[in-house]
Design a protein around this motif. Structure first.
Motif, PDB file in Angstrom:
ATOM      1  N   SER A  94       0.826  -1.205   0.000  1.00 48.20           N
ATOM      2  CA  SER A  94       0.000   0.000   0.000  1.00 48.20           C
ATOM      3  C   SER A  94       0.859   1.254   0.000  1.00 48.20           C
ATOM      4  O   SER A  94       1.988   1.245   0.495  1.00 48.20           O
ATOM      5  CB  SER A  94      -0.878   0.039   1.251  1.00 48.20           C
ATOM      6  OG  SER A  94      -1.666  -1.097   1.348  1.00 48.20           O
ATOM      7  N   HIS A  95       0.288   2.328  -0.533  1.00 46.14           N
ATOM      8  CA  HIS A  95       0.838   3.664  -0.399  1.00 46.14           C
ATOM      9  C   HIS A  95      -0.187   4.457   0.419  1.00 46.14           C
ATOM     10  O   HIS A  95      -1.286   4.740  -0.059  1.00 46.14           O
ATOM     11  CB  HIS A  95       1.048   4.338  -1.749  1.00 46.14           C
ATOM     12  CG  HIS A  95       1.980   3.624  -2.672  1.00 46.14           C
ATOM     13  ND1 HIS A  95       3.142   3.013  -2.254  1.00 46.14           N
ATOM     14  CD2 HIS A  95       1.930   3.424  -4.012  1.00 46.14           C
ATOM     15  CE1 HIS A  95       3.759   2.484  -3.288  1.00 46.14           C
ATOM     16  NE2 HIS A  95       3.044   2.718  -4.375  1.00 46.14           N
ATOM     17  N   VAL A  96       0.182   4.814   1.664  1.00 47.38           N
ATOM     18  CA  VAL A  96      -0.731   5.488   2.586  1.00 47.38           C
ATOM     19  C   VAL A  96      -0.438   6.986   2.567  1.00 47.38           C
ATOM     20  O   VAL A  96       0.709   7.391   2.764  1.00 47.38           O
ATOM     21  CB  VAL A  96      -0.568   4.924   4.007  1.00 47.38           C
ATOM     22  CG1 VAL A  96      -1.516   5.611   4.968  1.00 47.38           C
ATOM     23  CG2 VAL A  96      -0.784   3.422   4.023  1.00 47.38           C
ATOM     24  N   THR A  97      -1.463   7.819   2.357  1.00 51.72           N
ATOM     25  CA  THR A  97      -1.300   9.268   2.307  1.00 51.72           C
ATOM     26  C   THR A  97      -2.306   9.933   3.244  1.00 51.72           C
ATOM     27  O   THR A  97      -3.489   9.598   3.225  1.00 51.72           O
ATOM     28  CB  THR A  97      -1.523   9.806   0.881  1.00 51.72           C
ATOM     29  OG1 THR A  97      -0.655   9.104  -0.004  1.00 51.72           O
ATOM     30  CG2 THR A  97      -1.239  11.292   0.798  1.00 51.72           C
ATOM     31  N   VAL A  98      -1.810  10.868   4.059  1.00 52.53           N
ATOM     32  CA  VAL A  98      -2.655  11.645   4.972  1.00 52.53           C
ATOM     33  C   VAL A  98      -2.335  13.118   4.763  1.00 52.53           C
ATOM     34  O   VAL A  98      -1.174  13.515   4.769  1.00 52.53           O
ATOM     35  CB  VAL A  98      -2.425  11.244   6.446  1.00 52.53           C
ATOM     36  CG1 VAL A  98      -3.212  12.145   7.376  1.00 52.53           C
ATOM     37  CG2 VAL A  98      -2.790   9.795   6.676  1.00 52.53           C
ATOM     38  N   ILE A  99      -3.387  13.939   4.587  1.00 51.18           N
ATOM     39  CA  ILE A  99      -3.220  15.383   4.444  1.00 51.18           C
ATOM     40  C   ILE A  99      -3.993  16.060   5.581  1.00 51.18           C
ATOM     41  O   ILE A  99      -5.179  15.779   5.785  1.00 51.18           O
ATOM     42  CB  ILE A  99      -3.751  15.879   3.085  1.00 51.18           C
ATOM     43  CG1 ILE A  99      -2.971  15.200   1.953  1.00 51.18           C
ATOM     44  CG2 ILE A  99      -3.652  17.391   2.975  1.00 51.18           C
ATOM     45  CD1 ILE A  99      -3.492  15.496   0.566  1.00 51.18           C
ATOM     46  N   VAL A 100      -3.301  16.928   6.332  1.00 48.99           N
ATOM     47  CA  VAL A 100      -3.941  17.668   7.420  1.00 48.99           C
ATOM     48  C   VAL A 100      -3.983  19.151   7.057  1.00 48.99           C
ATOM     49  O   VAL A 100      -3.147  19.637   6.298  1.00 48.99           O
ATOM     50  CB  VAL A 100      -3.214  17.461   8.772  1.00 48.99           C
ATOM     51  CG1 VAL A 100      -3.306  16.016   9.196  1.00 48.99           C
ATOM     52  CG2 VAL A 100      -1.781  17.914   8.711  1.00 48.99           C
ATOM     53  N   ASP A 101      -4.964  19.854   7.610  1.00 49.50           N
ATOM     54  CA  ASP A 101      -5.133  21.274   7.338  1.00 49.50           C
ATOM     55  C   ASP A 101      -5.654  21.961   8.597  1.00 49.50           C
ATOM     56  O   ASP A 101      -6.164  21.290   9.505  1.00 49.50           O
ATOM     57  CB  ASP A 101      -6.114  21.470   6.173  1.00 49.50           C
ATOM     58  CG  ASP A 101      -5.987  22.831   5.528  1.00 49.50           C
ATOM     59  OD1 ASP A 101      -5.143  23.630   5.979  1.00 49.50           O
ATOM     60  OD2 ASP A 101      -6.745  23.108   4.575  1.00 49.50           O
TER      61      ASP A 101
END
Length: 111
Positions: free
Chosen positions: A101-108
């Motif tokens: 898997s390629h896990v991506t998390v974006i926070v703002d």
């Protein structure tokens, strides 16, 4: 301004990680960490590590306030599949697919 973190080639199937990703998407950071801490899934550990990295990137690189952060987007893409062979009866071979898997998390920041 948003902050992003990615973990690539994680040796866990994307289907299993997506279950955990759906739990934290849209939540604020404190709630997301609490959910991940008490989620008895293998993907929770991986997602927590990526989320910590995204929060650290936001704090150190973009001078964001950690208390105002929330998980804007969280998704998992399929990486390359490792193919293995398991011998069976009468000379047959069974294919075993070890998915990554390629896990991506974006926070703002909430305004």
């Amino acid at each position: 301004m948003e902050s992003k973190a990615t973990a690539k080639y994680v040796r866990i199937a994307p289907r299993k990680v997506r279950i955990v990703m759906d739990l934290i998407r849209g939540k604020n950071i404190a709630d997301a960490f609490a959910i991940l801490k008490f989620t008895p899934k293998a993907g929770a550990e991986v997602v927590e590590k990526v989320l910590r990295s995204a929060v650290a990137n936001a704090e150190n690189n973009f001078d964001m306030n950690v208390d105002n952060l929330y998980v804007k987007t969280a998704y998992t893409d399929q990486g390359p599949t490792l193919k293995r062979i398991h011998p069976r009866s009468r000379g047959q071979a069974f294919k075993i697919l070890k998915r990554t898997s390629h896990v991506t998390v974006i926070v703002d920041e909430k305004h």
